[in-house]
Design a protein around this motif. Structure first.
Motif, PDB file in Angstrom:
ATOM      1  N   ALA A 252      13.401  63.042 -18.917  1.00 22.43           N
ATOM      2  CA  ALA A 252      12.441  62.502 -19.882  1.00 22.43           C
ATOM      3  C   ALA A 252      12.448  63.271 -21.194  1.00 22.43           C
ATOM      4  CB  ALA A 252      11.027  62.521 -19.266  1.00 22.43           C
ATOM      5  N   ASP A 253      13.417  64.145 -21.409  1.00 22.99           N
ATOM      6  CA  ASP A 253      13.447  64.952 -22.642  1.00 22.99           C
ATOM      7  C   ASP A 253      13.989  64.098 -23.792  1.00 22.99           C
ATOM      8  OD1 ASP A 253      13.631  66.817 -24.610  1.00 22.99           O
ATOM      9  OD2 ASP A 253      14.608  68.340 -23.367  1.00 22.99           O
ATOM     10  N   PRO A 254      13.212  63.874 -24.861  1.00 25.17           N
ATOM     11  CA  PRO A 254      13.733  63.066 -25.995  1.00 25.17           C
ATOM     12  C   PRO A 254      14.924  63.721 -26.688  1.00 25.17           C
ATOM     13  CG  PRO A 254      11.647  64.106 -26.565  1.00 25.17           C
ATOM     14  CD  PRO A 254      11.840  64.337 -25.097  1.00 25.17           C
ATOM     15  N   ASP A 255      15.011  65.059 -26.603  1.00 27.24           N
ATOM     16  CA  ASP A 255      16.177  65.726 -27.209  1.00 27.24           C
ATOM     17  C   ASP A 255      17.479  65.227 -26.591  1.00 27.24           C
ATOM     18  OD1 ASP A 255      14.644  67.165 -28.882  1.00 27.24           O
ATOM     19  OD2 ASP A 255      14.650  69.001 -27.688  1.00 27.24           O
ATOM     20  N   GLN A 276      11.160  59.861 -35.566  1.00 23.30           N
ATOM     21  CA  GLN A 276      10.769  60.081 -34.177  1.00 23.30           C
ATOM     22  C   GLN A 276      11.102  61.495 -33.716  1.00 23.30           C
ATOM     23  OE1 GLN A 276      12.701  57.474 -31.473  1.00 23.30           O
ATOM     24  NE2 GLN A 276      11.659  58.245 -29.651  1.00 23.30           N
ATOM     25  N   VAL A 277      12.308  61.960 -34.111  1.00 22.66           N
ATOM     26  CA  VAL A 277      12.699  63.319 -33.719  1.00 22.66           C
ATOM     27  C   VAL A 277      11.770  64.347 -34.334  1.00 22.66           C
ATOM     28  CG1 VAL A 277      14.526  65.016 -33.934  1.00 22.66           C
ATOM     29  CG2 VAL A 277      15.079  62.693 -33.294  1.00 22.66           C
ATOM     30  N   ALA A 278      11.400  64.155 -35.588  1.00 12.55           N
ATOM     31  CA  ALA A 278      10.539  65.123 -36.259  1.00 12.55           C
ATOM     32  C   ALA A 278       9.186  65.231 -35.577  1.00 12.55           C
ATOM     33  CB  ALA A 278      10.356  64.718 -37.717  1.00 12.55           C
ATOM     34  N   LYS A 279       8.709  64.148 -34.928  1.00 16.62           N
ATOM     35  CA  LYS A 279       7.396  64.174 -34.295  1.00 16.62           C
ATOM     36  C   LYS A 279       7.435  64.752 -32.889  1.00 16.62           C
ATOM     37  CE  LYS A 279       5.745  60.113 -36.820  1.00 16.62           C
ATOM     38  NZ  LYS A 279       5.282  58.703 -36.696  1.00 16.62           N
TER      39      LYS A 279
END
Length: 991
Positions: A252-255, A276-279
């Motif tokens: 579940a890691d967005p990275d 999205q990445v910045a948030k």
């Protein structure tokens, strides 16, 4: 999972090496698919040891070993295991590229649990547990339910004893074995943990040397498992728990999603993804990596497109593999490129499979040098393809159990083909030597038989045989010409030394014998003159250098011709003296002329220094004419000579004048004045004729030289202008001193030379103009060129100049106008720049200070390991010196040199920041390459980064504002060096 009989696996090769062959085939009794490992090199004891270790390790996570015995197809020891449907992790990486961290951890967690079970075994054979000894991706099989551990050939009971007699490599495979294995440490549980950590790192990198940004916990577990200190490595049980929890956490890691998009080439919607990445991200590492990949794809739009045509030549396949490797270094999960790389590897396998046939084709065509080059390209291709994940599959129609050297060791197979090529080259050389030996004996029949033997061995279409057959025909032609010179050679004997003439006589006799044996009993045809024989022998020596008897015969013939020519000159000189007598002695002169005619018929005249043979023949003809003429023609000769000279016919006039002088000499005393006047006139004419002849030759030579210089890309304008100027002087002289009809032709040439001279001067001016930056200098050069062309066209071209000159003049008027406008524009720009210079200078100084600080921070963030990521204060000199003492012994010397170069105190003489920068760059590269040659430690990386910080701080304090811009540029170039990639903690950092 074992396959039932209905779904039995067809026989196919799984893996092959010089020592082992692994293949799968259906069992005749049960119908099940079994994997057989044949010990091509090895003993039954080794096979039984592997089977015993595998049976000891039997249980969950381990492939089931069924039996050990003798393979029926090869009569070699073998072990058999159940066939499990799945894919080994090496092939999985070849198909998918760099694996996501969650998938890699999930695949290796069962392996860690299996290793933990093996390490905890307590058996009389292994009281301290069992070590697998060769944990690597190829020995890990992914099935539908778990990951199995294969190949227990290197498995050993865990022991604390160390061999004291020798240091041997106790690991399994280089690259996945721990450092202590090279020092003879006994296998233990830390061996397998290191191999599992190295396999995890390899899966995350996709078999590449470059790394992707990973979760800090993943980086930590890889570093812990691959630590140089075995005590710092976790146990297999702890590693199994950690990998399982990491797999669940990373799903579940967005990275990971961003990393997967970037490494797979899915780079659309930059704005939405960046927001999205910045948030959601903890750091900007993955966002920066995504942006870097996006920028690379935008800058090179065709980077991720694979070619439509698959290459077939080995060099082209190697180049395409290199291109695919560079693309996968940036996008390691791009499926199209991964598929293209697998297709290239299959093409490489097809090339290797057809290598023997291709070499045979080359040998039949006798293209031995192209064949050697092709084999070198194939060897490079084989080494490149076999080093890639998945290897280089080589198609084969043989039984998997009995594959040959090509599959077991392709490099050795190529070396064998190279040896066959060397044998073919040696046999061809032997055939050529047999032909040469027959030719040295002047044995045409033996030479023809040797050529026939070569053609029979190599085939009727052999180019070498055809070439030597043609050469044999030429050799027979030369022998025939030499044989036909035999009567003339015999005539030379009484005129010269017969003993010294023996080498030539022997060669001529041998040639006559060879021609008689080959064709007919007598040599027919016209006799060949001595000078023609000399040319024939010279050509024969040049074309057939192995004929050792030809050079001595040629030397003897040359000496004989020189003697006969000198004798002819002496006869001619004596006859000319006798012509001065009154009355003229006709009979003795006729005898002398007869002897000279005999030598002329023999073609015995050659050039002798400053006395060309043509002059000798002219002298003989003059003598003949002088004998035939009467004394009464002397006045008419002098008159005709003057008339010819007045019309510019120098050769005829001079010849008649000399004859007139010869006729007048020895006359009455009252004719002495006329003789003196004619002699002075002859000398004057001779001088003028020599001048005209020299000018004519010089004109031709200069014309040819100018043509050569025009075709020579390295010629200069100065050399061509000098040649044209010299030729113009020659033409001016010729237009004045040659006959009128020839003077018109030379006048046309003079006009063309003037035009070409103007064109060359214009080209030189264009070249100087291109190399001139200053607008004022350009304007002066354009004006001078325009004035020179105008003068040349007015004075040399007349009222009807060539169109080229008119267009060239218009061109330079336009260039002069452009240069004038550029000068005016520069003057206006300088007025504007003068007002802005002071304000821009102050802004530039401030900008350079900010950029220098930014570069330092970027470099620190790039190089620092994870343990020191939070440190912001550079290490002091004492800290660096203390850190250097903790490094391994083979790195300490390089560390001392790097630290000395990083500080200004290590320099001698006045400070030169460029020299300082180059020295630091050289020492840093040497240190980094030493780190890459061994397993780099965090302390070594921290020391390299600390020296970088110390150098930047010292440079900022010592170098003035005027040099900081150049220092910033040099630092940026150093940060971009590709050899620094080995220190990068992640591929997502920017420079």
């Amino acid at each position: 999972m074992s396959l039932p009989a209905a779904t039995a696996e067809p026989a196919r090769l799984l893996h092959c090496s010089p020592e082992r062959t692994v293949y799968v085939a259906s069992d005749a009794a049960s119908g099940l698919a079994l994997v057989t490992k044949v010990y091509v090199a090895g003993s039954m004891a080794e096979a039984e040891a592997e089977f015993a270790m595998a049976r000891l390790a039997a249980g969950p996570g381990v492939a089931v070993y069924r039996s050990v015995g003798i393979d029926a197809a090869t009569n070699r020891p073998c072990v058999t295991t159940n066939f499990e449907a799945g894919t080994d992790l090496d092939s999985l990486v070849a198909e998918l590229g760099s694996l996501p961290a969650a998938l890699a951890c999930r695949l290796l967690a069962p392996v860690a649990a299996t290793l933990a079970r093996l390490h905890m075994l307590r058996d009389p054979v292994a009281p301290a547990g069992l070590c697998h000894g060769d944990v690597k991706p190829r020995n890990l099989l992914r099935t539908t339910t778990t990951t199995l551990l294969l190949d227990f050939e290197h498995a050993r009971p865990i022991s604390n004893s160390r061999r004291a007699d020798a240091v041997v490599f106790t690991g399994g495979s280089h690259g996945f074995a721990p450092p202590e294995a090279t020092h003879g440490a006994p296998p233990d549980s830390a061996f397998d943990v290191y191999g599992l950590g190295a396999s995890l790192s390899w899966l995350l990198r996709g078999g590449q040397w470059t790394e992707l940004p990973q979760h800090p916990d993943v980086v930590a577990i890889v570093r812990a498992c691959t630590s140089a200190n075995p005590a710092e490595r976790p146990t297999a049980a702890v590693l199994a728990t950690t990998l399982a929890s990491l797999a669940d956490c990373l799903d579940a890691d967005p990275d990971e999603a961003t990393l997967d998009d970037a490494s797979s080439g899915r780079l659309q919607h930059e704005t939405a993804v960046s927001s999205q990445v910045a948030k959601t991200h903890r750091t900007d590492t993955h966002r920066l990596f995504w942006r870097r990949c996006h920028q690379l794809a935008e800058r090179l739009p065709g980077l991720l497109r694979v070619p439509s045509n698959q290459p077939t030549e080995p060099a082209a396949i190697t180049r395409e593999l290199g291109v695919a490797g560079r693309v996968l270094a940036r996008f390691p999960r791009h499926l199209a490129t991964l598929h293209w790389r697998r297709e290239l590897c299959r093409a490489a396998g097809a090339v290797l499979a057809g290598a023997a046939e291709q070499v045979s084709t080359f040998c039949r065509a006798e293209k031995l040098n192209p064949c050697a080059s092709w084999l070198a390209d194939v060897e490079t291709l084989a080494q490149t393809a076999r080093a890639l994940p998945g290897g280089c599959p080589i198609p084969s129609e043989e039984s998997p159990a009995t594959v040959g050297l090509l599959h077991r060791n392709p490099i050795a197979f190529l070396h064998r083909l190279r040896d066959q090529l060397a044998v073919a080259r040696q046999e061809l050389a032997q055939d050529v030597e047999a032909i040469a030996a027959a030719e040295r004996q002047l044995d045409l029949r033996a030479a023809e038989a040797a050529v026939d033997h070569m053609a029979a061995r190599l085939g009727g279409a052999s180019p070498t045989a055809a070439r030597h057959r043609d050469q044999l025909h030429r050799f027979a032609f030369y022998c025939d010409r030499v044989a036909r010179a035999e009567p003339n050679v015999e005539s030379v004997g009484p005129l010269w030394d017969a003993v010294a003439l023996q080498p030539l006589a022997s060669l001529v006799a041998a040639a006559a014998t060879a021609c008689q044996r080959r064709t007919r009993s007598e040599v027919t045809g016209g006799a060949v003159g001595l000078r023609s024989l000399q040319i024939t022998l010279a050509n024969l020596a040049e074309e057939f250098p192995h004929l050792v008897q030809v050079p001595p015969a040629l030397d003897v013939l040359t000496q004989a011709l020189a003697h006969l020519t000198d004798q002819a000159w002496a006869l001619l000189a004596d006859a000319q003296k006798k012509l001065q007598a009154v009355p003229v002695p006709v009979r003795p002169l006729q005898l002398a002329l007869g002897r000279l005619d005999s030598l002329r018929i023999l073609e015995a005249f050659i050039d002798r220094g400053q006395q060309p043979r043509g002059q000798l023949q002219d002298g003989i003809e003059a003598l003949r004419l002088r004998i035939e003429q009467a004394r009464a023609t002397r006045d008419r000769l002098a008159e005709g000579a003057e008339h010819a000279l007045s019309r510019g016919h120098w050769t005829t006039g001079l010849f008649d004048m000399e004859r007139a002088v010869a006729g007048l000499q020895g006359g009455d005393e009252n004719e002495g004045g006329e003789v003196t006047r004619l002699q002075e006139r002859v000398e004057q004419v001779r001088r003028r004729k020599r001048e005209v002849d020299a000018a004519v030759r010089r004109n031709v030579e200069l014309g040819s030289l100018y043509g050569t210089l025009q075709d020579d890309p390295s010629s200069t304008f100065a050399s061509r202008l000098q040649v044209l100027s010299d030729r113009r002087d020659c033409l001016l002289f010729l237009t004045v001193h040659v006959p009128e009809e020839r003077g018109v032709l030379y006048g046309r040439d003079l006009r063309d030379v003037e035009t070409q001279l103007a064109l060359e001067q214009s080209g030189l001016a264009e070249h100087q103009l291109d190399g001139t930056v200053d607008p004022g200098a350009r304007l002066r050069l354009a004006r001078a060129t325009l004035e020179r062309l105008s003068t040349s066209m007015t004075t040399a071209m007349g009222i009807d100049p060539p169109g080229r000159m008119v267009r060239l003049l218009e061109h330079w008027r336009t260039v002069t106008a452009h240069c004038q406008r550029a000068v005016e524009q520069l003057h206006a720009e300088r007025l504007v720049q003068a007002r802005q210079r002071r304000r821009l200078w102050s802004m530039a100084v401030g900008t350079l200070l900010v950029c220098t600080t930014a570069v330092g921070l970027a470099v620190r963030s790039w190089f620092l390991p994870a343990q020191a990521a939070g440190r912001t204060v550079p290490l002091s000199t004492d800290d660096l010196a203390q850190l250097a003492t903790t490094l391994p012994g083979d790195l300490r010397e390089g560390a001392a040199a790097l630290l000395a170069q990083a500080l200004p105190g290590g320099l001698k003489g006045p400070l030169d920041y460029r020299t300082w920068h180059e020295g630091f760059r050289r020492e840093l590269r040497a240190f980094v390459e030493s780190m890459q040659a061994r397993e780099a430690t965090p302390s070594a990386r921290a020391f390299a980064i600390g020296c970088w910080d110390a150098w930047l701080a010292a440079a900022g304090a010592l170098i003035g504002d005027a040099d900081r811009a150049e220092l910033l540029r040099l630092s940026a170039e150093l940060a971009g060096e590709p050899w620094l990639g080995g220190l990068q903690p992640s591929k997502g950092t920017t420079r």
